[in-house]
Design an enzyme around this catalytic site. Structure first.
Site, mmCIF file in Angstrom:
data_model
loop_
_atom_site.group_PDB
_atom_site.id
_atom_site.type_symbol
_atom_site.label_atom_id
_atom_site.label_comp_id
_atom_site.label_asym_id
_atom_site.label_seq_id
_atom_site.Cartn_x
_atom_site.Cartn_y
_atom_site.Cartn_z
ATOM 1 N N ASP A 166 -8.819 -28.605 29.101
ATOM 2 C CA ASP A 166 -7.969 -29.440 29.950
ATOM 3 C C ASP A 166 -8.664 -29.791 31.260
ATOM 4 O O ASP A 166 -9.633 -29.148 31.665
ATOM 5 C CB ASP A 166 -6.671 -28.708 30.288
ATOM 6 C CG ASP A 166 -5.694 -28.677 29.134
ATOM 7 O OD1 ASP A 166 -6.100 -28.977 28.003
ATOM 8 O OD2 ASP A 166 -4.515 -28.335 29.374
ATOM 9 N N HIS A 339 -10.033 -24.591 30.134
ATOM 10 C CA HIS A 339 -10.190 -25.646 31.131
ATOM 11 C C HIS A 339 -11.653 -25.876 31.493
ATOM 12 O O HIS A 339 -12.451 -24.936 31.513
ATOM 13 C CB HIS A 339 -9.429 -25.291 32.418
ATOM 14 C CG HIS A 339 -7.954 -25.155 32.231
ATOM 15 N ND1 HIS A 339 -7.379 -24.036 31.675
ATOM 16 C CD2 HIS A 339 -6.936 -26.015 32.509
ATOM 17 C CE1 HIS A 339 -6.063 -24.200 31.631
ATOM 18 N NE2 HIS A 339 -5.771 -25.384 32.123
#
Length: 483
Positions: A166, A339
């Site tokens: 992400d 992430h």
């Protein structure tokens, strides 16, 4: 905390994200033409965007450009909202997108409110009935609205590890001192993945990061990763009005299209915060919701935009997942939340991915669902679970491997819509949700602080999913070297 058993039946279609199918009365997408629901279609308001230079025309099997530097020239920022600012919902382009949505079909769920610490207020929500399938309160992944497909949140096959990142593309911060993460910014992660098993992932891009670093988004596409939306400014989406939600989606779709030439069909809600109102808006703007069932909480480690979670805690998560896989305790595969946020998150994946590749079939999250057309541009046909050139090879593999250097074949018809013809076994999931209310103002957003949802854990029900459909195949050709 609230535990909710959710009946789930994730099925796949034998058609391609299908732009002209309608929902049957049962909620599955099939050939019926009697449903009043406006089918999901490619966003016409993006059709006038010129394809950029330096990007591939179809899926790229390589060889890849792994140069260490990329241009930091942004898109024309005059044509976009302020990066990381709240987009103006009254902007003419947003209003044009608003007019394409059938608002009669968008549930009238209330706009949620947040506490001073950023947590969502859930006190007055009926958790037992869960009328709007609000993930932040109940971890619901099966919409109550019949025309919406179930969220993608796991890999059906045991041993599959759906890789996602992400908050990209990771921009350099150009700062001096201990928080200078420039050497960890893109293309560090994408190059590293290419050099470690030609590994692919599903990348959830923030529009603000795309407009300020479009060359990194190009690198992600050109390296064969799946691109999806992660909104413009990373808000809790159920706190957005309808117009504000459209603005968050629209500018991200436009940024990705202008930077890479593709129109994505998938999105992930920041913090996982989604309900049927937001799902419906996203669906009518061409995107299906993708969540996860394992969370590293890596965003909360010390680093630029991070928190104070000890890295040793995240190490423990990874080791625990590996140990459970080796012990044969899992009943399904997984989609993991990670992430590309700072040096901590990137170095953590570089530490653990080689170990995961020895135990799991590490594939992009959408590949394990046999999704071959992640974009509205039909010429992009991606490898699938059954015929995937990017999977890591290990002795625990339940699927046959295909040489990355050879000619690959792929299912041409897999979709992110459910099929009326596909059969599915019921499943259930119980999970504990811990809302994450920490927003980021430093051009890098955090992930959701959600409890790790192991499918065999004491607070998570068994997830039983159907076997993948057997579908046709189409040939691929290699591409020239590009960024």
């Amino acid at each position: 905390m609230y535990f909710s058993l959710i009946s789930a039946a994730l099925v796949l279609v034998s058609g391609d994200f299908v732009s002209a199918q309608s929902a049957t009365a049962s909620g599955a997408v099939g050939a019926s033409s009697t449903s009043p629901y406006l089918p999901q279609t490619s966003p016409a308001y993006l059709s006038n965007i010129t394809k950029p230079s330096g990007v591939v025309d179809s899926y790229n099997f390589g060889p890849y450009n792994t140069s260490a530097t990329l241009s930091h020239e942004p898109l024309n920022l005059k044509n976009y909202p302020k990066p990381w600012g709240k987009p103006d919902p009254k902007h003419p382009e947003v209003q044009a997108a608003m007019k394409t949505i059938n608002w009669d079909k968008v549930p009238k769920a209330p706009t949620r409110k947040g506490k001073s610490n950023g947590d969502l207020i859930t006190d007055n929500y009926d958790e037992d009935k869960d009328p709007y399938c609000w993930w932040s309160d109940t971890n619901c992944v099966k919409p109550k609205v019949s025309y919406l497909p179930e969220d993608i949140y796991m890999c059906p096959n045991v041993g599959d590890w759906g890789l996602t990142y992400d908050d990209g593309p990771f921009n350099p911060n150009h700062e001096k001192g201990p928080l200078n993460d420039d050497k960890w910014a893109e293309p560090q992660l994408y190059n590293w993945l290419a050099e470690h098993g030609n590994q692919k992932a599903t990348l959830f891009y923030i529009g603000s990061n795309v407009v300020t670093f479009p060359e990194a988004a190009k690198r992600g596409l050109n390296h064969g990763h799946y691109l999806c939306s992660h909104t413009w400014s990373h808000p809790q989406m159920t706190t957005m009005s309808n117009e504000e939600a459209v603005a968050e989606f629209y500018w991200t779709l436009k940024a990705i299209k202008e930077a890479t030439g593709v129109t994505v069909k998938c999105w992930r809600p920041p913090y996982g915060d989604v309900d049927d109102r937001i799902r419906s808006i996203a669906w009518q703007m061409g995107m299906r919701t993708v969540l996860w069932n394992l969370d590293t909480n890596d965003w909360d480690m010390p680093g630029d935009g991070g928190g104070d979670l000890a890295p040793s805690k995240v190490d423990g998560y990874f080791q625990g997942w590996i140990d459970k896989q080796k012990a044969g305790k899992y009943k399904t595969g997984h989609i993991l939340l990670e992430h590309e946020l700072n040096n901590s998150t990137v170095s953590m994946t570089e530490k653990w991915l080689p170990k995961l590749q020895q135990v799991f079939n590490v594939v992009p999250a959408l590949a394990c669902q046999n999704i071959t057309h992640p974009y509205w541009e039909e010429q992009f046909v991606y490898p699938t679970e059954a015929h995937n050139t990017t999977k890591s090879h290990n002795s625990n593999s339940s699927q046959s491997q295909v040489s990355a250097s050879g000619a690959a074949s792929s299912v041409h018809a897999a979709s992110i819509q459910p099929s009326a013809q596909a059969s599915a076994q019921p499943s259930s999931q119980a999970s504990e949700n811990v809302d994450a209310g920490k927003n980021n103002n430093n051009a890098a957003a955090q992930g959701s602080d959600v409890k790790n949802l192991d499918s065999d854990s004491s607070d998570a029900g068994s997830l039983v999913m159907p076997t993948m459909l057997t579908l046709g195949a189409a040939a691929f050709a290699s591409m020239a070297i590009v960024n």
